[in-house]
Design an enzyme around this catalytic site. Sequence first.
Site, PDB file in Angstrom:
ATOM      1  N   LYS A  78     -12.306   3.796   6.111  1.00 41.83           N
ATOM      2  CA  LYS A  78     -11.856   2.506   6.634  1.00 41.83           C
ATOM      3  C   LYS A  78     -12.472   2.403   8.013  1.00 41.83           C
ATOM      4  O   LYS A  78     -12.279   3.301   8.853  1.00 41.83           O
ATOM      5  CB  LYS A  78     -10.326   2.461   6.733  1.00 41.83           C
ATOM      6  CG  LYS A  78      -9.639   2.395   5.373  1.00 41.83           C
ATOM      7  CD  LYS A  78      -8.127   2.369   5.488  1.00 41.83           C
ATOM      8  CE  LYS A  78      -7.513   2.323   4.089  1.00 41.83           C
ATOM      9  NZ  LYS A  78      -6.055   2.574   4.129  1.00 41.83           N
ATOM     10  N   ASP A 126      -7.459   9.678   3.095  1.00 44.42           N
ATOM     11  CA  ASP A 126      -7.472   8.380   3.782  1.00 44.42           C
ATOM     12  C   ASP A 126      -6.932   8.618   5.204  1.00 44.42           C
ATOM     13  O   ASP A 126      -7.714   8.886   6.135  1.00 44.42           O
ATOM     14  CB  ASP A 126      -6.604   7.384   2.978  1.00 44.42           C
ATOM     15  CG  ASP A 126      -6.373   6.036   3.654  1.00 44.42           C
ATOM     16  OD1 ASP A 126      -6.763   5.863   4.825  1.00 44.42           O
ATOM     17  OD2 ASP A 126      -5.790   5.126   3.026  1.00 44.42           O
ATOM     18  N   ASP A 185      -2.412   6.335  -5.124  1.00 46.22           N
ATOM     19  CA  ASP A 185      -2.407   6.489  -3.657  1.00 46.22           C
ATOM     20  C   ASP A 185      -0.972   6.700  -3.193  1.00 46.22           C
ATOM     21  O   ASP A 185      -0.124   5.827  -3.369  1.00 46.22           O
ATOM     22  CB  ASP A 185      -3.011   5.245  -2.991  1.00 46.22           C
ATOM     23  CG  ASP A 185      -3.122   5.373  -1.474  1.00 46.22           C
ATOM     24  OD1 ASP A 185      -2.780   6.447  -0.933  1.00 46.22           O
ATOM     25  OD2 ASP A 185      -3.558   4.388  -0.828  1.00 46.22           O
ATOM     26  N   GLY A 216      -9.126  -0.481   2.165  1.00 46.59           N
ATOM     27  CA  GLY A 216      -8.735  -1.792   2.687  1.00 46.59           C
ATOM     28  C   GLY A 216      -7.434  -1.708   3.443  1.00 46.59           C
ATOM     29  O   GLY A 216      -6.662  -0.749   3.286  1.00 46.59           O
ATOM     30  N   SER A 231      -6.007  -2.590  -5.401  1.00 47.21           N
ATOM     31  CA  SER A 231      -4.929  -1.707  -4.996  1.00 47.21           C
ATOM     32  C   SER A 231      -3.636  -2.417  -5.368  1.00 47.21           C
ATOM     33  O   SER A 231      -3.367  -3.520  -4.897  1.00 47.21           O
ATOM     34  CB  SER A 231      -5.011  -1.476  -3.489  1.00 47.21           C
ATOM     35  OG  SER A 231      -3.940  -0.679  -3.052  1.00 47.21           O
ATOM     36  N   LYS A 269      -6.063   1.084  -8.640  1.00 48.96           N
ATOM     37  CA  LYS A 269      -5.350   2.053  -7.797  1.00 48.96           C
ATOM     38  C   LYS A 269      -3.887   1.670  -7.746  1.00 48.96           C
ATOM     39  O   LYS A 269      -3.546   0.540  -7.390  1.00 48.96           O
ATOM     40  CB  LYS A 269      -5.974   2.029  -6.405  1.00 48.96           C
ATOM     41  CG  LYS A 269      -5.133   2.577  -5.277  1.00 48.96           C
ATOM     42  CD  LYS A 269      -5.981   2.783  -4.033  1.00 48.96           C
ATOM     43  CE  LYS A 269      -5.242   2.389  -2.770  1.00 48.96           C
ATOM     44  NZ  LYS A 269      -6.088   2.563  -1.564  1.00 48.96           N
ATOM     45  N   LYS A 299      -0.157   2.416  -6.218  1.00 46.56           N
ATOM     46  CA  LYS A 299       0.594   3.080  -5.157  1.00 46.56           C
ATOM     47  C   LYS A 299       1.709   3.885  -5.808  1.00 46.56           C
ATOM     48  O   LYS A 299       2.397   3.371  -6.710  1.00 46.56           O
ATOM     49  CB  LYS A 299       1.184   2.028  -4.213  1.00 46.56           C
ATOM     50  CG  LYS A 299       0.133   1.268  -3.433  1.00 46.56           C
ATOM     51  CD  LYS A 299      -0.515   2.165  -2.386  1.00 46.56           C
ATOM     52  CE  LYS A 299      -1.410   1.379  -1.453  1.00 46.56           C
ATOM     53  NZ  LYS A 299      -2.001   2.223  -0.418  1.00 46.56           N
ATOM     54  N   GLU A 352      -5.060   9.863  -3.846  1.00 41.47           N
ATOM     55  CA  GLU A 352      -5.373   9.577  -2.443  1.00 41.47           C
ATOM     56  C   GLU A 352      -4.204   9.988  -1.540  1.00 41.47           C
ATOM     57  O   GLU A 352      -3.054   9.623  -1.795  1.00 41.47           O
ATOM     58  CB  GLU A 352      -5.650   8.073  -2.325  1.00 41.47           C
ATOM     59  CG  GLU A 352      -6.060   7.591  -0.952  1.00 41.47           C
ATOM     60  CD  GLU A 352      -6.350   6.076  -0.952  1.00 41.47           C
ATOM     61  OE1 GLU A 352      -6.482   5.472  -2.040  1.00 41.47           O
ATOM     62  OE2 GLU A 352      -6.435   5.502   0.148  1.00 41.47           O
TER      63      GLU A 352
END
Length: 371
Positions: free
Chosen positions: A264, A240, A190, A292, A137, A163, A165, A215
Amino acid sequence: MKIKQVILRHLKLDLLEPFTTSFGTEYDRDFILVEAKSDAGISGWAESVAMVDPLYNEETLKTNWHMLKDYLIPIILKNEILHPDDISEKYFKHIRGNYMAKAAMEGAVWDLYAKKQNASLASTLGGTKKKIEVGVSIGIKDSIDSTLDMIEACRVEGYKRFKLKIKPGWDVELIEKVRNVYPDIPLMADANSAYTLQDIDRLSALDDFNLMMIEQPLAYNDIIDHAELQSRLKTPICLDESIHSLEDVRKAIKLGSCQIINIKIGRVGGLTEAKKIHDLCVKHDIPLWCGGMLESGIGRAHNIAITSLPNFTLPGDTAASSLYWAEDIIDPEVTVEKGTILVPDLPGIGYKPSLEKINKYTIHSQTFNIS
Ligand code: OSB
Ligand code: MG
């Protein structure tokens, strides 16, 4: 099984590099470790993934400490626990919310239970995989070039999925440039709830880049607008923040709010609920991966165990300890080779918490004994 003592510790670890999402920047990680001891002198370990500030969800380190101290630990010390599933199904059932606090308490008992069976936590949960595939990430950086550098470093390491952000203004151009350099890497984005349905044009523009998924684009507590967005996007939506329980998953599937789910353990209130979500998603052909929360090695070990279940078919966020920490608090650290982690077959979480390192990073602790 009787728990005789629980120890709470507040630890602080510095991140090697700041981690920025659409909701803020983390420079270090404060978290609670839960150690549960049985009569036989065995310890079970877990960590609360709640952060200091209520920016990802409403829980905080302090609310978790309060819930553990004043509600969850007294319940655990009072009752004979035959199986860890009983914790969420019987003992914590009447307590609303506070998923991360519950997961931390339950997780320590799961580790202890597995150790008492002399079995790995992974196999005790029904895990079958001997190794798991993982991705990284990558936080919001100050430039696209530094993002490309980070992708390259992780690609060389063999990570299986990237991934990025995103947030409004750090999205289409970023993804386009990354795709130009890397036309074929498994890539996803994400948003951590940074958009609304008003942003439909910007989000649709991401459909051109063959993303594995996007995400949590919309609000942290929404599954209705996500259903509308999914009907208008080609790219699969992964939820998420919006998913806290088996019931949330049932409703999201029914509404068509997502095609993929990020589990998660902390966000869904523990390993027992995570297993139930896993089993429902098998029935509905919804692929899973394990998210995570910038965990220390103890949280990472729990993530590895749950990811060994068969429907965790997509690479998760559980990267190597060395990507985040100068020194982790478990022996050995979590290592990643060619994008895979070997699931330990030692009893419990399969990594040894180092009391020496734990003490070094502990700011405060409190011990609770059976009365
Ligand atoms: O949304 O997955 C998220 C970190 C903190 C809070 C929320 C998220 C994240 C990450 C990092 O993406 C995942 C990791 O621990 O590697
Ligand atoms: Mg996320």
